[in-house]
Design a protein around this motif. Structure first.
Motif, PDB file in Angstrom:
ATOM      1  N   GLN A 102       0.758  -1.219  -0.039  1.00 49.50           N
ATOM      2  CA  GLN A 102       0.196  -0.089   0.029  1.00 49.50           C
ATOM      3  C   GLN A 102       0.790   1.262  -0.043  1.00 49.50           C
ATOM      4  O   GLN A 102       1.862   1.408   0.572  1.00 49.50           O
ATOM      5  CB  GLN A 102      -1.068  -0.059   1.241  1.00 49.50           C
ATOM      6  CG  GLN A 102      -1.959  -1.064   1.338  1.00 49.50           C
ATOM      7  CD  GLN A 102      -2.797  -1.026   2.554  1.00 49.50           C
ATOM      8  OE1 GLN A 102      -2.316  -1.589   3.385  1.00 49.50           O
ATOM      9  NE2 GLN A 102      -3.918  -0.158   2.689  1.00 49.50           N
ATOM     10  N   GLY A 103       0.266   2.312  -0.653  1.00 51.71           N
ATOM     11  CA  GLY A 103       0.938   3.558  -0.562  1.00 51.71           C
ATOM     12  C   GLY A 103       0.577   4.502   0.641  1.00 51.71           C
ATOM     13  O   GLY A 103      -0.564   4.067   1.211  1.00 51.71           O
ATOM     14  N   ASP A 104       1.097   5.719   0.514  1.00 51.73           N
ATOM     15  CA  ASP A 104       0.486   6.282   1.844  1.00 51.73           C
ATOM     16  C   ASP A 104      -0.905   6.915   2.069  1.00 51.73           C
ATOM     17  O   ASP A 104      -1.396   7.325   2.815  1.00 51.73           O
ATOM     18  CB  ASP A 104       1.708   7.676   2.330  1.00 51.73           C
ATOM     19  CG  ASP A 104       2.159   8.276   0.844  1.00 51.73           C
ATOM     20  OD1 ASP A 104       1.324   8.620  -0.013  1.00 51.73           O
ATOM     21  OD2 ASP A 104       3.471   8.221   0.645  1.00 51.73           O
ATOM     22  N   GLY A 105      -0.973   7.369   0.465  1.00 48.80           N
ATOM     23  CA  GLY A 105      -2.567   7.775   0.302  1.00 48.80           C
ATOM     24  C   GLY A 105      -3.528   6.583   0.773  1.00 48.80           C
ATOM     25  O   GLY A 105      -4.603   6.823   1.490  1.00 48.80           O
ATOM     26  N   ASP A 106      -3.172   5.379   0.094  1.00 58.39           N
ATOM     27  CA  ASP A 106      -3.985   4.384   0.206  1.00 58.39           C
ATOM     28  C   ASP A 106      -3.973   3.685   1.778  1.00 58.39           C
ATOM     29  O   ASP A 106      -5.185   3.545   2.515  1.00 58.39           O
ATOM     30  CB  ASP A 106      -3.542   3.313  -0.542  1.00 58.39           C
ATOM     31  CG  ASP A 106      -4.270   1.867  -0.755  1.00 58.39           C
ATOM     32  OD1 ASP A 106      -5.327   2.255  -1.389  1.00 58.39           O
ATOM     33  OD2 ASP A 106      -3.765   0.688  -0.210  1.00 58.39           O
ATOM     34  N   LEU A 107      -3.023   3.673   2.416  1.00 63.15           N
ATOM     35  CA  LEU A 107      -2.585   3.117   3.791  1.00 63.15           C
ATOM     36  C   LEU A 107      -3.220   4.269   4.851  1.00 63.15           C
ATOM     37  O   LEU A 107      -3.954   3.751   5.882  1.00 63.15           O
ATOM     38  CB  LEU A 107      -1.543   2.599   3.876  1.00 63.15           C
ATOM     39  CG  LEU A 107      -1.254   1.898   5.482  1.00 63.15           C
ATOM     40  CD1 LEU A 107      -0.233   0.427   5.184  1.00 63.15           C
ATOM     41  CD2 LEU A 107      -0.501   2.822   6.391  1.00 63.15           C
ATOM     42  N   ALA A 108      -2.633   5.355   4.803  1.00 64.93           N
ATOM     43  CA  ALA A 108      -2.726   6.207   5.876  1.00 64.93           C
ATOM     44  C   ALA A 108      -3.716   7.333   5.622  1.00 64.93           C
ATOM     45  O   ALA A 108      -3.964   8.103   6.731  1.00 64.93           O
ATOM     46  CB  ALA A 108      -1.313   6.890   5.982  1.00 64.93           C
ATOM     47  N   SER A 109      -4.503   7.498   4.511  1.00 61.88           N
ATOM     48  CA  SER A 109      -5.415   8.416   4.361  1.00 61.88           C
ATOM     49  C   SER A 109      -7.001   7.642   4.276  1.00 61.88           C
ATOM     50  O   SER A 109      -7.392   7.240   5.279  1.00 61.88           O
ATOM     51  CB  SER A 109      -5.230   9.056   3.216  1.00 61.88           C
ATOM     52  OG  SER A 109      -5.888  10.217   3.101  1.00 61.88           O
ATOM     53  N   ILE A 110      -7.406   7.063   3.086  1.00 59.88           N
ATOM     54  CA  ILE A 110      -8.553   6.466   3.073  1.00 59.88           C
ATOM     55  C   ILE A 110      -8.547   5.182   3.729  1.00 59.88           C
ATOM     56  O   ILE A 110      -9.529   4.734   4.149  1.00 59.88           O
ATOM     57  CB  ILE A 110      -8.843   6.502   1.475  1.00 59.88           C
ATOM     58  CG1 ILE A 110     -10.580   5.879   1.171  1.00 59.88           C
ATOM     59  CG2 ILE A 110      -7.920   5.400   0.913  1.00 59.88           C
ATOM     60  CD1 ILE A 110     -11.051   5.874  -0.222  1.00 59.88           C
ATOM     61  N   GLY A 111      -7.175   4.557   3.849  1.00 56.11           N
ATOM     62  CA  GLY A 111      -7.293   3.406   4.759  1.00 56.11           C
ATOM     63  C   GLY A 111      -6.886   3.152   6.074  1.00 56.11           C
ATOM     64  O   GLY A 111      -6.644   2.162   6.662  1.00 56.11           O
ATOM     65  N   GLU A 123      -3.679  -9.116  12.561  1.00 52.27           N
ATOM     66  CA  GLU A 123      -3.930 -10.244  11.393  1.00 52.27           C
ATOM     67  C   GLU A 123      -2.727 -10.688  11.143  1.00 52.27           C
ATOM     68  O   GLU A 123      -1.595 -10.187  11.073  1.00 52.27           O
ATOM     69  CB  GLU A 123      -4.646  -9.380  10.453  1.00 52.27           C
ATOM     70  CG  GLU A 123      -5.998  -9.039  10.715  1.00 52.27           C
ATOM     71  CD  GLU A 123      -7.229  -9.976  11.031  1.00 52.27           C
ATOM     72  OE1 GLU A 123      -6.807 -11.103  10.531  1.00 52.27           O
ATOM     73  OE2 GLU A 123      -7.911  -9.623  11.743  1.00 52.27           O
ATOM     74  N   LYS A 124      -2.816 -12.094  10.580  1.00 44.32           N
ATOM     75  CA  LYS A 124      -1.605 -12.901   9.847  1.00 44.32           C
ATOM     76  C   LYS A 124      -1.215 -12.054   8.597  1.00 44.32           C
ATOM     77  O   LYS A 124      -1.558 -12.883   7.634  1.00 44.32           O
ATOM     78  CB  LYS A 124      -2.019 -14.190   9.839  1.00 44.32           C
ATOM     79  CG  LYS A 124      -0.978 -15.250   9.871  1.00 44.32           C
ATOM     80  CD  LYS A 124      -1.119 -16.470  10.477  1.00 44.32           C
ATOM     81  CE  LYS A 124      -2.644 -16.983   9.824  1.00 44.32           C
ATOM     82  NZ  LYS A 124      -2.217 -17.513   8.535  1.00 44.32           N
ATOM     83  N   ILE A 125      -0.745 -11.017   8.424  1.00 39.86           N
ATOM     84  CA  ILE A 125      -0.423 -10.375   7.100  1.00 39.86           C
ATOM     85  C   ILE A 125       0.793  -9.550   7.229  1.00 39.86           C
ATOM     86  O   ILE A 125       1.288  -9.270   8.228  1.00 39.86           O
ATOM     87  CB  ILE A 125      -1.530  -9.460   6.753  1.00 39.86           C
ATOM     88  CG1 ILE A 125      -1.890  -8.263   7.625  1.00 39.86           C
ATOM     89  CG2 ILE A 125      -2.874 -10.346   6.303  1.00 39.86           C
ATOM     90  CD1 ILE A 125      -2.956  -7.313   6.971  1.00 39.86           C
ATOM     91  N   ALA A 126       1.783  -9.424   5.992  1.00 37.63           N
ATOM     92  CA  ALA A 126       2.656  -8.666   6.010  1.00 37.63           C
ATOM     93  C   ALA A 126       2.088  -7.454   5.345  1.00 37.63           C
ATOM     94  O   ALA A 126       1.643  -7.419   4.177  1.00 37.63           O
ATOM     95  CB  ALA A 126       3.905  -9.283   5.374  1.00 37.63           C
ATOM     96  N   VAL A 127       2.346  -6.213   5.746  1.00 38.06           N
ATOM     97  CA  VAL A 127       2.154  -4.801   5.476  1.00 38.06           C
ATOM     98  C   VAL A 127       3.432  -4.131   4.905  1.00 38.06           C
ATOM     99  O   VAL A 127       4.331  -3.926   5.758  1.00 38.06           O
ATOM    100  CB  VAL A 127       1.363  -4.124   6.305  1.00 38.06           C
ATOM    101  CG1 VAL A 127       0.872  -2.646   5.386  1.00 38.06           C
ATOM    102  CG2 VAL A 127       0.094  -4.656   6.698  1.00 38.06           C
ATOM    103  N   PHE A 128       3.571  -3.839   3.350  1.00 35.14           N
ATOM    104  CA  PHE A 128       4.517  -2.954   2.826  1.00 35.14           C
ATOM    105  C   PHE A 128       3.860  -1.961   2.698  1.00 35.14           C
ATOM    106  O   PHE A 128       3.193  -1.547   1.796  1.00 35.14           O
ATOM    107  CB  PHE A 128       5.249  -3.865   1.736  1.00 35.14           C
ATOM    108  CG  PHE A 128       5.789  -5.191   2.043  1.00 35.14           C
ATOM    109  CD1 PHE A 128       6.559  -5.190   2.864  1.00 35.14           C
ATOM    110  CD2 PHE A 128       5.493  -6.318   1.477  1.00 35.14           C
ATOM    111  CE1 PHE A 128       7.502  -6.349   3.502  1.00 35.14           C
ATOM    112  CE2 PHE A 128       6.087  -7.335   1.851  1.00 35.14           C
ATOM    113  CZ  PHE A 128       7.153  -7.400   2.967  1.00 35.14           C
ATOM    114  N   PHE A 129       4.265  -0.714   3.431  1.00 35.05           N
ATOM    115  CA  PHE A 129       3.783   0.569   3.282  1.00 35.05           C
ATOM    116  C   PHE A 129       4.825   1.537   2.636  1.00 35.05           C
ATOM    117  O   PHE A 129       5.848   1.783   3.143  1.00 35.05           O
ATOM    118  CB  PHE A 129       3.510   0.843   4.636  1.00 35.05           C
ATOM    119  CG  PHE A 129       3.096   2.594   4.877  1.00 35.05           C
ATOM    120  CD1 PHE A 129       2.300   3.060   3.943  1.00 35.05           C
ATOM    121  CD2 PHE A 129       3.849   3.298   5.915  1.00 35.05           C
ATOM    122  CE1 PHE A 129       2.081   4.469   4.200  1.00 35.05           C
ATOM    123  CE2 PHE A 129       3.422   4.740   6.036  1.00 35.05           C
ATOM    124  CZ  PHE A 129       2.704   5.096   4.951  1.00 35.05           C
TER     125      PHE A 129
END
Ligand SMILES: Cc1ncc(C[n+]2csc(CCOP(=O)(O)OP(=O)(O)O)c2C)c(N)n1
Ligand code: SF4
Length: 476
Positions: A102-111, A123-129
């Motif tokens: 995810q990008g910064d708009g995607d992860l830290a704004s709308i998401g 959650e059992k996930i790897a997040v690459f921000f």
């Protein structure tokens, strides 16, 4: 003889996008960090033997095409919704290695809300921000991570914290939560930083391999296109200015102590979900073709490269339709690339209300380049009109269509306004008569589009007339 000296593991060998020819070039701009990050993730997945278990959740943003590159499973999801989709897949497929990219708009704004809750649930996930301080794909608007004083297209005088608040520190926020297992901030500005980033990415994926829970890696990344810098300047910006605001380092590593997560499966079984959502074949709606049954409709598709005036051509026709009192829809579609993208739009003119702006059968195709012609000609109805610029070169028209090659580019260039090739083409189309619009209506369309710029209006009126005259002379 072809010799491949080095092939990035975990990525496809070439990337034939949109059904086009094979290419080893990505759609990313030169100097962009996304490509480097893809390489690091791909290599780690391959080295750890995780490709067959991996599902990458691609975001909305410049990495929207991640599925063209990674040789893994993929799901594309709506803007900011990757944590929810990742949660669903991770819980439904216990063995999956789920990557939320995810990008910064995607992860830290709308998401933002979903991000924090997914982290909080562990959650059992790897997040690459990927933090490049801007909305890259949409033209460099301010993001939650934009630095104080940083100029973006929506903060042209620099981010003012009085107006827009302060940059959001995602690693620090996530580090306040109990559940996450691994949190680290790295950078891909230069080789030394890339080496550290490589390790963090591997670690995050090892945690997924071992089903140990939530890992979060923030990656400071250059976006030279929107920051309007050279690649070297952008690397310095990341190292000197971004790092000051977003210090690099490991915030948490509890991977040694974490125990594998075992989720109960039954609630998420497919049959159960089908039952909850009442998914039965007979409940599936049959889509209408394009919403215009009869209604004396004309369905146009206009297509070409970005910059050829494709969308504004459609807009002028739509506005001319409005001037003529017709029902109108204008439906643009363009790729997410910041450079070299293609675009097309659909316009419907009708005498009754339009149910859907989507066109399946085309009455008039206007193609400004060959790829557009090849892509859409098969959708032109029997007896439909295909209007192309002569620069597409020789092309054998199928028997069921009328085809016109017009020198639109040449006319516009000779008239001293190469950019107005779309208006020249519109003039030729007007001469063909397929639009059913009067000269007054077309002039109304031009007026609506260029009325605020009288010089441009005059130029376009002249070029429209040139196109019409050419059409009248040659198509009689
Ligand atoms: C629901 C919704 N809102 C807005 C958009 C428009 N949009 C597309 S990408 C994007 C921002 C992408 O920025 P970022 O996540 O930082 O990724 P980057 O392009 O920089 O990699 C926005 C706002 C959209 N596609 N969907
Ligand atoms: S606009 Fe920025 S983030 Fe998007 S591909 Fe270009 S450099 Fe990368």
């Amino acid at each position: 003889m072809e010799q491949v000296l080095c092939q990035t593991k975990g990525l496809y060998r070439d990337f034939p996008r949109k059904g086009g020819p094979a290419s080893t070039a990505t759609h990313y701009c030169p100097g962009c960090g996304h490509g480097v990050i893809h390489k690091l993730i791909g290599e780690a997945l391959a080295d750890l033997g995780l490709q067959d278990r991996a599902v990458i959740i691609s975001p909305v943003g410049c990495a929207v095409f991640a599925y063209y590159y990674f040789d893994t499973g993929h799901v594309q999801c709506a803007h900011g919704r990757a944590p929810a989709v990742s949660t669903g897949i991770s819980r439904a497929q216990d063995d999956a290695v789920v990557i939320s990219y995810q990008g910064d708009g995607d992860l830290a704004s709308i998401g933002m809300a979903e991000t924090l809750h997914a982290a909080n649930r562990g959650e059992k996930i790897a997040v690459f921000f990927v933090n490049n301080t801007v909305y890259g794909m949409t033209g460099g608007q301010m993001a939650p991570t934009t630095l104080i004083g940083e100029r973006t297209s929506t903060s042209p005088h620099g981010r003012d914290p009085q107006e827009c608040g302060y940059p959001v520190h995602m690693c620090e926020l996530i580090n306040t939560l109990h559940a996450p297992v691994f949190v680290e901030r790295v950078s891909v500005s230069d080789i030394a930083h890339i080496r550290v980033a490589r390790k963090a990415i591997r670690k995050a994926l090892e945690i997924q391999r071992d089903k140990k829970g939530y890992s979060f890696v923030e990656i400071l990344s250059p976006c030279p296109t929107n920051l309007k810098m050279s690649a070297t300047e952008n690397a310095a910006f990341v190292n000197e200015q971004m790092e000051k605001e977003f210090p690099l380092g490991n915030f948490r590593d509890r991977s040694e102590d974490a125990t594998p997560i075992a989720r109960a499966q039954s609630v998420y079984a497919k049959e159960e979900l089908d039952r909850i959502f009442d998914l039965r074949a007979e409940n599936t709606a049959v889509p209408s073709v394009d919403g215009v049954a009869g209604g004396n409709a004309v369905r146009l598709k206009i297509a070409g490269f970005g910059g050829q005036g494709v969308l504004s051509f459609g807009l002028i026709v739509a506005r001319a339709g409005v001037a003529a009192g017709r029902h109108v829809s204008w439906y643009p579609s363009y790729g997410p690339e910041q450079r070299g993208g293609t675009s097309n739009c659909a316009v419907i003119l009708a005498d009754r209300r339009i149910g859907s702006p989507v066109i399946e059968q085309i009455d008039v195709l206007v193609a400004f380049n060959r790829p557009s012609l090849e892509r859409f000609i098969g959708d032109v109805r029997e007896g439909g009109l295909v209007l192309v610029d002569e620069s597409v070169g020789a092309f054998e028209a199928p028997a069921h269509v009328r085809m016109v090659f017009a020198p639109a580019q040449r006319m516009a260039r000779e008239a001293g306004s190469p950019k107005a090739l779309n208006t020249a083409m519109l003039g030729v189309l007007a001469a063909c008569g397929d639009l059913g619009l009067s000269d007054a209506a077309l002039d109304g369309g031009l007026l609506e589009s260029f009325g605020a710029r009288p010089k441009l209006l005059d130029v376009n009126r002249t070029i429209l007339t040139l196109g019409k005259e050419w059409g009248t002379r040659h198509l009689a």
